[in-house]
Motif scaffolding. Structure first.
Motif, mmCIF file in Angstrom:
data_model
loop_
_atom_site.group_PDB
_atom_site.id
_atom_site.type_symbol
_atom_site.label_atom_id
_atom_site.label_comp_id
_atom_site.label_asym_id
_atom_site.label_seq_id
_atom_site.Cartn_x
_atom_site.Cartn_y
_atom_site.Cartn_z
ATOM 1 N N ASP A 139 -36.597 32.650 37.088
ATOM 2 C CA ASP A 139 -36.863 31.219 37.193
ATOM 3 C C ASP A 139 -35.885 30.426 36.324
ATOM 4 O O ASP A 139 -35.507 30.859 35.236
ATOM 5 N N THR A 140 -35.507 29.242 36.827
ATOM 6 C CA THR A 140 -34.576 28.379 36.109
ATOM 7 C C THR A 140 -35.225 27.034 35.830
ATOM 8 O O THR A 140 -35.857 26.445 36.710
ATOM 9 N N LEU A 141 -35.067 26.560 34.600
ATOM 10 C CA LEU A 141 -35.543 25.244 34.191
ATOM 11 C C LEU A 141 -34.337 24.425 33.741
ATOM 12 O O LEU A 141 -33.544 24.897 32.917
ATOM 13 N N LEU A 142 -34.194 23.222 34.279
ATOM 14 C CA LEU A 142 -33.076 22.353 33.943
ATOM 15 C C LEU A 142 -33.600 21.023 33.411
ATOM 16 O O LEU A 142 -34.408 20.364 34.073
ATOM 17 N N ALA A 143 -33.147 20.632 32.227
ATOM 18 C CA ALA A 143 -33.499 19.319 31.689
ATOM 19 C C ALA A 143 -32.610 18.269 32.338
ATOM 20 O O ALA A 143 -31.396 18.411 32.394
ATOM 21 N N VAL A 144 -33.229 17.205 32.842
ATOM 22 C CA VAL A 144 -32.494 16.130 33.511
ATOM 23 C C VAL A 144 -32.725 14.841 32.736
ATOM 24 O O VAL A 144 -33.832 14.311 32.709
ATOM 25 N N THR A 209 -37.247 11.594 31.095
ATOM 26 C CA THR A 209 -36.735 12.959 31.241
ATOM 27 C C THR A 209 -37.521 13.710 32.296
ATOM 28 O O THR A 209 -38.745 13.600 32.369
ATOM 29 N N LEU A 210 -36.804 14.481 33.097
ATOM 30 C CA LEU A 210 -37.411 15.414 34.037
ATOM 31 C C LEU A 210 -37.025 16.827 33.638
ATOM 32 O O LEU A 210 -35.971 17.050 33.032
ATOM 33 N N VAL A 211 -37.863 17.785 34.009
ATOM 34 C CA VAL A 211 -37.457 19.180 34.025
ATOM 35 C C VAL A 211 -37.537 19.645 35.467
ATOM 36 O O VAL A 211 -38.586 19.550 36.105
ATOM 37 N N ALA A 212 -36.384 20.080 35.997
ATOM 38 C CA ALA A 212 -36.347 20.637 37.347
ATOM 39 C C ALA A 212 -36.618 22.133 37.238
ATOM 40 O O ALA A 212 -35.888 22.854 36.543
ATOM 41 N N VAL A 213 -37.646 22.584 37.918
ATOM 42 C CA VAL A 213 -38.022 24.004 37.895
ATOM 43 C C VAL A 213 -37.651 24.610 39.232
ATOM 44 O O VAL A 213 -38.092 24.122 40.289
ATOM 45 N N ILE A 214 -36.834 25.660 39.194
ATOM 46 C CA ILE A 214 -36.431 26.383 40.412
ATOM 47 C C ILE A 214 -37.001 27.789 40.309
ATOM 48 O O ILE A 214 -36.439 28.657 39.634
#
Length: 219
Positions: A139-144, A209-214
């Motif tokens: 799983d990948t988490l990206l701070a936006v 802020t968002l965190v995009a979770v893939i």
């Protein structure tokens, strides 16, 4: 771009996940590696020699720590009674360096509070210039914090989670369910379970802020 990889503590991933993480690291150009306490075990299991081990060192095996120091790693030991997690200490060290990007590599297993802490830590506004992301197994988490491209395969799931308050002016491109300047309040599911429809996707936020979770996908 100067990238630092930060290895976080937690239970060891299964062999298949470990091998997939190793392949992802092989494709990632990075300049420096840091272990947050027991994250040293994960780094060593992946065959990475870290340059720094930081934390209260309550989770790291003494023999493994000796091996790391013999290999040239520095150790920054902190008191057990401290006001920050080992991962936060590691990321603050990266922030104080010339790094442009921080990639946290950790385990998807373990205590829920630790997993949630990883999500909220990478979303800290003070870390925005590092464009933090976390690989928790597959799983990948990206701070936006502004605009961010999501390098995910067509059909990959993407969930956008507002943290630290409302995310204002959220706009997406390349996702099946588009968002056009919307406000996502904490607790909303409006940004959840979207899908990538092209080779790339992009998300931007005007404020907050968002965190995009893939889940299960590479970014």
């Amino acid at each position: 771009m100067h990238t630092t990889v930060v290895f976080a503590g937690g239970p060891p991933p299964d062999p298949g996940t470990l091998e997939r993480t190793r392949r992802r690291l092989d494709d990632l150009p990075y300049d420096r590696s840091v272990a947050a306490d027991g994250g040293l075990h994960l780094a060593q299991d992946l065959g990475v020699a870290v340059g720094l081990v930081i934390g209260d060192l309550d989770s790291v095996d003494a023999d493994r720590l000796d091996e790391a120091t013999r290999g040239g790693a520095d150790v920054d030991r902190h008191p057990t009674d401290k006001d920050a997690t080992d991962l936060e200490l590691a990321l603050d060290t990266v922030l104080a360096s010339d790094a442009d990007r921080a990639v946290v590599v950790g385990s998807p297993e373990g205590r829920m509070d630790h997993l949630l802490s990883t999500l909220t830590t990478i979303a800290a506004p003070r870390l925005a210039r590092l464009e933090p992301e976390a690989w928790l197994g597959d799983d990948t988490l990206l701070a936006v914090h502004g605009t961010r491209e999501l390098h995910a395969s067509p059909g990959a799931l993407v969930s956008l989670l507002p943290v630290n308050g409302p995310a204002v002016g959220v706009t997406t491109d390349g996702l099946r369910g588009p968002l056009r300047g919307e406000t996502l309040e904490p607790g909303t599911t409006r940004g959840g379970s979207n899908r990538v429809v092209g080779d790339t996707a992009c998300v931007s936020v005007d404020g907050g802020t968002l965190v995009a979770v893939i889940p299960g996908g590479a970014a």
